[in-house]
Design a protein around this motif. Structure first.
Motif, PDB file in Angstrom:
ATOM      1  N   CYS A   1     -64.945  45.449 -17.124  1.00  0.00           N
ATOM      2  CA  CYS A   1     -64.012  44.560 -16.426  1.00  0.00           C
ATOM      3  C   CYS A   1     -62.902  44.053 -17.341  1.00  0.00           C
ATOM      4  CB  CYS A   1     -64.789  43.406 -15.797  1.00  0.00           C
ATOM      5  SG  CYS A   1     -63.769  42.317 -14.783  1.00  0.00           S
TER       6      CYS A   1
ATOM      7  N   GLY B   1     -55.499  39.515  -8.947  1.00  0.00           N
ATOM      8  CA  GLY B   1     -54.740  39.478 -10.189  1.00  0.00           C
ATOM      9  C   GLY B   1     -53.401  38.780 -10.103  1.00  0.00           C
TER      10      GLY B   1
ATOM     11  N   GLY C   1     -64.115  45.751 -12.008  1.00  0.00           N
ATOM     12  CA  GLY C   1     -63.032  44.944 -12.548  1.00  0.00           C
ATOM     13  C   GLY C   1     -61.682  45.296 -11.949  1.00  0.00           C
ATOM     14  N   GLY C   2     -61.414  46.591 -11.776  1.00  0.00           N
ATOM     15  CA  GLY C   2     -60.148  47.008 -11.194  1.00  0.00           C
ATOM     16  C   GLY C   2     -59.998  46.553  -9.762  1.00  0.00           C
TER      17      GLY C   2
ATOM     18  N   ILE D   1     -49.431  43.997 -10.518  1.00  0.00           N
ATOM     19  CA  ILE D   1     -50.793  43.940 -11.057  1.00  0.00           C
ATOM     20  C   ILE D   1     -51.751  44.692 -10.145  1.00  0.00           C
ATOM     21  CG2 ILE D   1     -52.764  42.398 -11.408  1.00  0.00           C
ATOM     22  CD1 ILE D   1     -51.052  40.498 -12.843  1.00  0.00           C
TER      23      ILE D   1
ATOM     24  N   LEU E   1     -59.310  42.818  -9.809  1.00  0.00           N
ATOM     25  CA  LEU E   1     -57.971  42.554 -10.317  1.00  0.00           C
ATOM     26  C   LEU E   1     -56.918  42.889  -9.278  1.00  0.00           C
ATOM     27  CD1 LEU E   1     -56.783  41.498 -12.968  1.00  0.00           C
ATOM     28  CD2 LEU E   1     -56.514  43.864 -13.709  1.00  0.00           C
TER      29      LEU E   1
ATOM     30  N   ALA F   1     -58.728  44.817 -17.334  1.00  0.00           N
ATOM     31  CA  ALA F   1     -57.789  43.695 -17.291  1.00  0.00           C
ATOM     32  C   ALA F   1     -56.816  43.736 -18.460  1.00  0.00           C
ATOM     33  CB  ALA F   1     -58.561  42.378 -17.290  1.00  0.00           C
TER      34      ALA F   1
ATOM     35  N   THR G   1     -52.842  44.336 -17.506  1.00  0.00           N
ATOM     36  CA  THR G   1     -51.893  43.255 -17.755  1.00  0.00           C
ATOM     37  C   THR G   1     -50.876  43.636 -18.822  1.00  0.00           C
ATOM     38  OG1 THR G   1     -53.553  42.249 -19.246  1.00  0.00           O
ATOM     39  CG2 THR G   1     -53.395  41.379 -17.019  1.00  0.00           C
TER      40      THR G   1
ATOM     41  N   SER H   1     -59.014  38.336 -21.551  1.00  0.00           N
ATOM     42  CA  SER H   1     -59.737  39.605 -21.405  1.00  0.00           C
ATOM     43  C   SER H   1     -59.888  40.308 -22.760  1.00  0.00           C
ATOM     44  CB  SER H   1     -59.030  40.519 -20.402  1.00  0.00           C
ATOM     45  OG  SER H   1     -57.706  40.797 -20.809  1.00  0.00           O
TER      46      SER H   1
ATOM     47  N   SER I   1     -53.644  48.023 -11.162  1.00  0.00           N
ATOM     48  CA  SER I   1     -55.103  47.972 -11.099  1.00  0.00           C
ATOM     49  C   SER I   1     -55.658  49.162 -10.315  1.00  0.00           C
ATOM     50  CB  SER I   1     -55.563  46.665 -10.445  1.00  0.00           C
ATOM     51  OG  SER I   1     -55.144  45.544 -11.184  1.00  0.00           O
TER      52      SER I   1
ATOM     53  N   LEU J   1     -54.274  36.127 -18.718  1.00  0.00           N
ATOM     54  CA  LEU J   1     -55.303  37.109 -18.401  1.00  0.00           C
ATOM     55  C   LEU J   1     -55.461  38.114 -19.532  1.00  0.00           C
ATOM     56  CD1 LEU J   1     -57.309  38.175 -16.314  1.00  0.00           C
ATOM     57  CD2 LEU J   1     -55.437  39.483 -15.273  1.00  0.00           C
TER      58      LEU J   1
ATOM     59  N   SER K   1     -50.247  36.678 -16.179  1.00  0.00           N
ATOM     60  CA  SER K   1     -50.533  37.928 -16.886  1.00  0.00           C
ATOM     61  C   SER K   1     -50.815  37.680 -18.361  1.00  0.00           C
ATOM     62  CB  SER K   1     -49.354  38.896 -16.738  1.00  0.00           C
ATOM     63  OG  SER K   1     -49.192  39.289 -15.408  1.00  0.00           O
TER      64      SER K   1
END
Length: 417
Positions: free
Chosen positions: A331, A282, A274-275, A134, A278, A335, A339, A294, A138, A290, A287
């Motif tokens: 964000c 994350g 967001g990245g 993750i 995560l 995600a 994921t 998201s 990300s 999420l 997963s």
């Protein structure tokens, strides 16, 4: 996150992606501008996007077979260098009589790229631990958002200052640099499954291998869900591509051409945040959960963006709320994509990853094209906001289905036997 960036092989993959994607987004802005300036036709301009996704639909499964057959690092290096070469004919496109060359070169570049992405996605799990997937994905998603934030603005600026020729040459150079960085990876990048399985795959590579990608998906509950979810998401993204920028901004919001560039840039800024979050946190979150949350949040925010006219506060410009909601949407967008990719990687053994990514990529490209056509056809007849809202509702539905079906992701080992 810092720990992963300290891994030698991953930093070469990551930095090569960042450099090449920056050039790609500059060209994504420049090519439609060049076509529109030469023709004044929206249809001719839209054909560029079809040229970008059509090779993925036609070649995605075949590319996945080759990724499972041959050295993934070599595939990445040679396809990167080949893309640098096939872009060069674009410098000859100076009139509408040469548009055929532009479409041909753009299609060829996209077709070669179809072989690159499954190789990269299959190679990353060989470079990092499964628990770090993750975070690694990300960081790769950060590349895309940095490119959207910087590359699009750079493309417009370069096109204004030096024209298409300059943008093409710069993009070709970024591919050359990326190819050099990938060549520095020091590892065995061949499929790591049983030798007999790889040998058997090479024997059937040209005519049966791509079918196995779909067979593997059908035999794995998680991959079936990912297949359906990915197809639905790309259908929605196709609708957004067709209507979410120029038609929505100019006809619905009454905004300017400059405002069209602000929306993806603002969303990219949210995606950077967001990245980063995560990549840091994350791995502590399921997963499947999420992905579902998201997708629902992203769908709700997209609904808010496209229906901003009904939400606007007295005294506040109708152009303000879409920017705020676009920033917030960055964000959950990251995600959702990260994921989905991580679940695909962790649910497939290494020897089969290329075929699975190729098969899923084929359907995703097909659904993207369908979404573009659906949005273009029905946007004028039913309404831009109504059709865009359908795309947002698809995300919400995807999240609800995932929440119901994928509470705890379980890896199906049957295909490894």
């Amino acid at each position: 996150m810092i720990k992963i960036l300290q891994q030698r092989n991953f930093i070469f993959i990551w930095s090569a992606g960042l450099i090449s994607i920056l050039g790609d987004y500059a060209l994504i802005i420049a090519l439609p501008l060049q076509v529109y300036l030469l023709t004044g036709s929206a249809l001719a301009t839209a054909a560029i996007f079809i040229a970008n996704y059509l090779p993925g639909m036609l070649l995605g499964s075949i590319a996945g077979v080759f990724v499972d057959c041959w050295n993934r690092k070599s595939i990445m290096v040679w396809t990167t260098l080949a893309r640098a070469a096939v872009l060069l004919p674009l410098i000859l496109v100076r009139s509408s009589d040469c548009l055929w060359l532009l479409y041909l070169s753009a299609t060829a570049e996209s077709a070669i790229g179809v072989f690159f992405m499954p190789a990269q996605n299959a190679l990353v799990p060989q470079v990092v631990k499964e628990s770090d997937l993750i975070a690694a994905n990300s960081l790769n998603a950060l590349n895309i958002n940095i490119a959207r934030l910087v590359g699009t603005a750079l493309g417009g600026l370069l096109f204004t200052l030096i024209g298409l020729i300059g943008v093409v040459l710069i993009d070709s150079i970024t591919y050359l640099v990326a190819g050099l960085l990938i060549s520095l990876i020091t590892m065995v990048a061949k499929p790591s499954g049983k030798t007999s399985a790889v040998r058997e795959l090479r024997q059937i590579c040209l005519w049966k291998g791509w079918i196995q990608g779909f067979q593997i998906i059908v035999g794995n509950r998680t991959l079936i869900l990912i297949f359906i979810v990915g197809a639905a998401i790309y259908l929605a993204e196709g609708i957004f591509n067709a209507l979410g920028l120029a038609p929505f901004v100019l006809k619905v919001l009454g905004g300017s051409a400059a405002y069209i560039g602000f929306l993806p840039s603002v969303q990219a800024a949210g995606g950077l945040i967001g990245g980063t979050l995560l990549a840091r946190f994350g791995k502590h979150i399921s997963s499947g959960r999420l992905l579902s949350v998201s997708a629902i949040v992203l769908g709700l925010l997209e609904l808010a963006i496209f229906n901003a006219g009904m939400l606007v506060i007295p005294g506040l410009s109708v152009l303000v709320l879409p920017l705020i909601f676009s920033f917030l949407a960055g964000c959950p967008e990251v995600a959702t994509q990260v994921t989905l990719l991580t679940l695909m990687q962790s649910s497939t053994s290494d020897v089969y990853r290329g075929r699975v990514f190729g098969s899923i990529g084929t359907i995703q490209s097909a659904m993207m094209i369908m979404g573009i056509l659906f949005g273009g056809i029905f946007g004028d007849h039913i309404g831009i906001v109504q059709i865009l809202s359908v795309g947002a509702a698809i995300y919400i539905l995807v999240g609800l289905i995932t929440l119901w079906q994928l509470r705890v992701p379980q890896r199906d080992k049957s295909h490894e036997q």
